[in-house]
Motif scaffolding. Sequence first.
Motif, short mmCIF file in Angstrom:
data_model
loop_
_atom_site.label_atom_id
_atom_site.label_comp_id
_atom_site.label_asym_id
_atom_site.label_seq_id
_atom_site.Cartn_x
_atom_site.Cartn_y
_atom_site.Cartn_z
N GLU A 125 44.09 24.68 31.35
CA GLU A 125 42.77 24.20 31.76
C GLU A 125 42.02 23.84 30.49
N SER A 136 34.65 30.08 30.92
CA SER A 136 35.73 30.78 31.61
C SER A 136 35.79 30.27 33.05
N ALA A 137 36.79 30.72 33.80
CA ALA A 137 36.92 30.31 35.19
C ALA A 137 35.73 30.79 36.03
N LEU A 161 42.63 30.16 40.21
CA LEU A 161 41.83 30.63 39.08
C LEU A 161 40.37 30.78 39.47
N ASN A 165 38.32 34.51 40.13
CA ASN A 165 37.18 34.81 39.28
C ASN A 165 35.85 34.69 40.02
N ILE A 215 42.02 27.95 29.43
CA ILE A 215 43.00 28.88 30.00
C ILE A 215 44.39 28.31 29.72
N GLY A 222 49.61 34.24 28.35
CA GLY A 222 48.48 33.59 28.98
C GLY A 222 48.62 33.50 30.49
N ALA A 226 46.23 35.27 33.37
CA ALA A 226 45.48 34.44 34.31
C ALA A 226 45.93 34.59 35.76
#
Length: 346
Positions: A125, A136-137, A161, A165, A215, A222, A226
């Motif tokens: 992302e 961030s998400a 995602l 979140n 992300i 990673g 996530a």
Amino acid sequence: MRINRLAVAAVAVVPLAVLALAGCRDSRTATTSADGTPQVKIMVGGINKVIYLPAMLTQQLGYFKDAGVDVQLSDEPSGASAENTLVAGQVQGVVGFYDHTITLQAQGKCIKSVAQLAKVPGEAEVVSNQATGLTSAKDFAGKKLGVTSPGSSTDYLTQYLATKNGVPVKDYTTVKAGAGSTFIASLTNGGIDGGMTTDPTIAKITSKKLGKVLIDLRTEEGTKAALGGLYPASSLYMDCAYVDANKDTVGKVAGAFVKTMKWISTHSAAEVADKMPADYAGDDKALYVQSIKDSSPMFTTDGVMPAGGPETVLDVLGTFSDTVKANKSKIDLTKTYTTEFTKSGQ
């Protein structure tokens, strides 16, 4: 993509239009060349994308020919469209995301991965430098987020995602941004605030300081952070009936891919780039090498499905794909992939 210079290669790259005009014969039926060599048509969901690099690299290394199989690679930028060509019987295999095997099973079709090329999505992302308040998400609400196309793997991952979140899907705008230059244009002209894409697009964006990675799903670390686990992505998948009826041919094709995955794991990004068609690097070879280096951690070394991966994919699709959600309890993951051809040492 310039492909005419490959026309005389043992494994040719041909456009979709050629396949469509080649006749009405269903390519799920086994065919052979004039000398009796098994022929296999494989559609790649974006042949110059780093996530699908093993397909062309296998050709360039001569492994298909060494295995005794005549493989024709063709290009379809959208993974969803590539899937459709397989279902329609225009090709015998697709190099695309494994998650399509689950979606198709939910629709009553049996498709399985016969060689797993990546253990993680190989995507990221990325956000525009012009976007404000997107760190961030958790900040997806109110933003315009790019995906390859609605219903694509990038779309489902973005939905996952966001929801994970605390951001409902309805609170952000999904934009069809494609890939490559179209994605970059959308990011720079304000069409999207951020989006899910792959290398070499990621490398071009970051090197030109047009945006940054928010992300990173190109690494195991990673991806686990996530998504909560590995998410097997690029793979070679085929119709189950074809696989069962042509095990020798499938074994040769899968075995060629396994040799390539081992080759990638023992060679540098520069060496990989040197084997690829020159036009894949465009006018910046160093950038192409960097994109391969950044994305290479996603690849398997043996073509085998990673343990626990299918469960993570089902969790994502079972949450956001209406088709899979309605049939989640009926999905048999063991029918969506096989290690028969990759663990056999062929």
